[in-house]
Scaffold this motif. Structure first.
Motif, mmCIF file in Angstrom:
data_model
loop_
_atom_site.group_PDB
_atom_site.id
_atom_site.type_symbol
_atom_site.label_atom_id
_atom_site.label_comp_id
_atom_site.label_asym_id
_atom_site.label_seq_id
_atom_site.Cartn_x
_atom_site.Cartn_y
_atom_site.Cartn_z
ATOM 1 N N SER A 1 0.791 -1.235 0.000
ATOM 2 C CA SER A 1 0.000 0.000 0.000
ATOM 3 C C SER A 1 0.822 1.283 0.000
ATOM 4 C CB SER A 1 -0.951 0.007 1.205
ATOM 5 O OG SER A 1 -0.242 0.081 2.427
ATOM 6 N N LEU A 2 2.068 1.244 -0.476
ATOM 7 C CA LEU A 2 2.823 2.482 -0.603
ATOM 8 C C LEU A 2 2.096 3.406 -1.582
ATOM 9 C CD1 LEU A 2 5.273 4.252 -0.055
ATOM 10 C CD2 LEU A 2 6.495 3.003 -1.860
ATOM 11 N N LYS B 1 -3.580 6.199 0.950
ATOM 12 C CA LYS B 1 -3.805 7.095 2.081
ATOM 13 C C LYS B 1 -5.136 6.799 2.769
ATOM 14 C CE LYS B 1 -1.003 10.833 0.142
ATOM 15 N NZ LYS B 1 -0.981 12.234 -0.332
ATOM 16 N N TYR B 2 -5.097 6.890 4.088
ATOM 17 C CA TYR B 2 -6.299 6.779 4.914
ATOM 18 C C TYR B 2 -6.558 8.158 5.517
ATOM 19 C CZ TYR B 2 -9.320 5.405 8.835
ATOM 20 O OH TYR B 2 -10.353 5.304 9.744
ATOM 21 N N LYS B 3 -7.675 8.764 5.107
ATOM 22 C CA LYS B 3 -8.012 10.121 5.558
ATOM 23 C C LYS B 3 -6.853 11.084 5.336
ATOM 24 C CE LYS B 3 -11.600 8.717 8.809
ATOM 25 N NZ LYS B 3 -12.167 8.823 10.182
ATOM 26 N N GLY B 4 -6.211 10.934 4.183
ATOM 27 C CA GLY B 4 -5.143 11.837 3.788
ATOM 28 C C GLY B 4 -3.770 11.512 4.322
ATOM 29 N N GLN B 5 -3.653 10.476 5.154
ATOM 30 C CA GLN B 5 -2.354 10.098 5.747
ATOM 31 C C GLN B 5 -1.889 8.772 5.168
ATOM 32 O OE1 GLN B 5 -2.235 10.341 10.032
ATOM 33 N NE2 GLN B 5 -0.536 8.910 10.214
ATOM 34 N N GLN B 6 -0.600 8.705 4.843
ATOM 35 C CA GLN B 6 -0.023 7.500 4.252
ATOM 36 C C GLN B 6 -0.197 6.292 5.168
ATOM 37 O OE1 GLN B 6 1.852 6.506 1.285
ATOM 38 N NE2 GLN B 6 1.566 4.555 2.334
ATOM 39 N N THR B 7 -0.720 5.207 4.610
ATOM 40 C CA THR B 7 -0.790 3.962 5.368
ATOM 41 C C THR B 7 0.618 3.540 5.776
ATOM 42 O OG1 THR B 7 -0.715 2.709 3.294
ATOM 43 C CG2 THR B 7 -2.895 3.143 4.235
ATOM 44 N N GLY B 8 0.694 2.868 6.923
ATOM 45 C CA GLY B 8 1.994 2.471 7.443
ATOM 46 C C GLY B 8 2.550 3.453 8.455
ATOM 47 N N PHE C 1 7.198 -1.691 4.603
ATOM 48 C CA PHE C 1 6.942 -1.610 3.168
ATOM 49 C C PHE C 1 7.835 -2.620 2.444
ATOM 50 C CE2 PHE C 1 5.900 2.421 5.050
ATOM 51 C CZ PHE C 1 4.720 2.800 4.420
ATOM 52 N N SER C 2 7.384 -3.034 1.273
ATOM 53 C CA SER C 2 8.142 -3.997 0.471
ATOM 54 C C SER C 2 8.478 -3.401 -0.887
ATOM 55 C CB SER C 2 7.325 -5.281 0.274
ATOM 56 O OG SER C 2 7.951 -6.128 -0.673
ATOM 57 N N PHE C 3 9.668 -3.719 -1.378
ATOM 58 C CA PHE C 3 10.092 -3.314 -2.718
ATOM 59 C C PHE C 3 10.387 -4.543 -3.574
ATOM 60 C CE2 PHE C 3 11.892 -0.084 0.295
ATOM 61 C CZ PHE C 3 10.841 0.818 0.157
ATOM 62 N N ASN C 4 9.658 -5.621 -3.323
ATOM 63 C CA ASN C 4 9.769 -6.821 -4.150
ATOM 64 C C ASN C 4 9.466 -6.468 -5.607
ATOM 65 O OD1 ASN C 4 10.149 -9.563 -4.627
ATOM 66 N ND2 ASN C 4 7.983 -10.019 -4.378
ATOM 67 N N GLY C 5 9.853 -7.333 -6.516
ATOM 68 C CA GLY C 5 9.731 -7.029 -7.936
ATOM 69 C C GLY C 5 8.328 -6.747 -8.415
ATOM 70 N N ILE D 1 4.571 -1.738 -6.199
ATOM 71 C CA ILE D 1 4.300 -0.535 -6.985
ATOM 72 C C ILE D 1 5.591 0.202 -7.346
ATOM 73 C CG2 ILE D 1 3.885 0.976 -4.994
ATOM 74 C CD1 ILE D 1 1.459 2.056 -6.776
ATOM 75 N N ILE D 2 6.589 0.166 -6.449
ATOM 76 C CA ILE D 2 7.957 0.510 -6.823
ATOM 77 C C ILE D 2 8.846 -0.611 -6.302
ATOM 78 C CG2 ILE D 2 7.553 3.005 -6.808
ATOM 79 C CD1 ILE D 2 9.193 3.131 -4.190
ATOM 80 N N THR D 3 9.989 -0.800 -6.928
ATOM 81 C CA THR D 3 10.816 -1.967 -6.596
ATOM 82 C C THR D 3 12.293 -1.625 -6.517
ATOM 83 O OG1 THR D 3 11.372 -4.234 -7.253
ATOM 84 C CG2 THR D 3 11.037 -2.646 -9.011
ATOM 85 N N THR D 4 13.004 -2.392 -5.701
ATOM 86 C CA THR D 4 14.468 -2.357 -5.705
ATOM 87 C C THR D 4 14.986 -3.739 -6.096
ATOM 88 O OG1 THR D 4 14.554 -2.899 -3.342
ATOM 89 C CG2 THR D 4 14.566 -0.580 -3.915
#
Length: 368
Positions: free
Chosen positions: A163-164, A167-174, A182-186, A189-192
């Motif tokens: 969920s990167l 937003k929940y009520k305008g605030q970033q989830t997490g 957060f995950s950057f798996n392949g 939504i974005i990845t490393t």
């Protein structure tokens, strides 16, 4: 062979932002283990999501593990975990020799049900931590969940791997709980290529996570270790990819949203097809577009039909309380998670998809 349409594959920026930072790592010979890219990725990411500190790690799973350790979870402790999720949300509980108790979802969010969570608190008053998940980029009902965790003085860990950008009520989830991951798996939504991030406003705890994640190496001329350590830090090269990817996050969210809206507009008139829940307070990133089926047509039949057209689709996550490795542990709630698993399909949501490819997916579903 028809060209394959993927569910969600890596998408590097058209501008080549990632190569700028990778080249910098090569030019300075900061290939491994850490370096300027790691430091900057952490600070840029924390600023992006609105958190005071961040630790770049080798995976989202490592981030959950470190969050549990930072929360003081140990042998015999009880941890509530959302059942409808990927196993990486739950596996680290066992790493810490703790005991998971799985919680059902609700239909309003597809995420942890506050009513089931409250029931679990009544059954297990000595719980140590709660892991909620923002599934497919949909926000959980954070107001009620945060209130319950505060009421019972329990650490809240947000699995925002999917969920990167949501937003929940305008605030970033997490960023609502004590720790967010957060995950950057392949496929994210974005990845490393592989990697993760732990964020928290508890700056000292994040610094401790960085210490544990670099093998708990004490300050000494020789190799001195007074605590168990882990090899969990993200490499400087991969962090460079992450810095470049972070610059196109908003573009990726926009594209994912367009894909979901196209599916909804062109499939909404087909009897028996349902869509992801929508709430006024939720701004999803639509990491994966998911639908549900009612009636005689089963998800696996549709998935197999799409496979014949070389289109990748998958069922929703199989709930943890139905998994062989976790079946011995308790489960609190009804059958929402199980019903979603039985009826749900994740459709191709690759941000590199052209309009003709999305049309092909819709046509294949309609033809079936």
């Amino acid at each position: 062979m028809k060209e394959k349409i993927f569910l969600s594959s890596p998408h590097m920026s058209d501008e080549g932002y990632e190569m700028e930072y990778i080249k910098e790592a090569f030019d300075t010979n900061w290939i491994a283990p850490l370096g300027e890219n790691v430091n900057k990725f952490e600070s840029e990411f924390a600023e992006k999501v609105g958190s005071k500190s961040a630790a770049a790690l080798s995976s989202g799973t490592a981030a959950i593990h470190m969050a549990l350790k930072a929360a003081g979870v140990g042998e015999g402790d009880i941890v509530f975990c959302q059942s409808l999720t990927f196993s990486a949300s739950a596996n680290p509980i066992l790493y810490q020799n703790a005991t998971p108790v799985f919680i059902d979802s609700d239909e309003e969010t597809w995420n942890m049900c506050p009513r089931a969570l409250e029931e679990a608190f009544e059954k297990y008053p000595n719980v140590k931590a709660v892991i909620i998940v923002h599934l497919y980029g949909l926000s959980a009902n954070m107001d009620e969940i945060v209130e319950l965790c505060k009421k019972h003085s329990v650490v809240l860990i947000e699995d925002a791997a999917e969920s990167l950008g949501s937003k929940y009520k305008g605030q970033q989830t997490g960023t609502f709980g004590d720790y967010g991951i957060f995950s950057f798996n392949g496929n994210k939504i974005i990845t490393t290529s592989g990697g993760g991030m732990l964020v928290s406003n508890k700056i000292e705890k994040v610094e401790k996570v960085k210490f544990w994640s670099t093998q708990s190496r004490d300050q000494a001329k020789h190799y001195e270790h007074s605590e168990i350590g882990y090899n969990y830090r993200l490499s400087n090269v991969l962090a460079g990819i992450g810095r470049g990817q972070l610059r196109v996050l908003e573009d990726r969210v926009k594209k994912k949203t367009e894909i979901y809206e196209y599916y909804k507009d062109h499939l909404k008139n087909i009897e028996g097809i349902g869509f992801m829940p929508e709430n006024d307070w939720d701004e999803p990133n639509y990491w994966l577009s998911a639908i549900t089926l009612e009636g005689k047509i089963r998800p696996l039949d549709v998935i197999e039909a799409l496979e014949k057209e070389n289109i990748e689709a998958r069922p929703l996550w199989k709930p943890m309380h139905l998994q062989p490795i976790f079946e011995q542990y308790d489960y609190v709630g009804g059958n929402v998670a199980e019903t979603l698993f039985k009826n749900g399909i994740c459709l191709p949501s690759d941000t590199k998809m052209m309009k003709k490819e999305i049309e092909k997916v819709v046509k294949a579903i309609k033809n079936y």
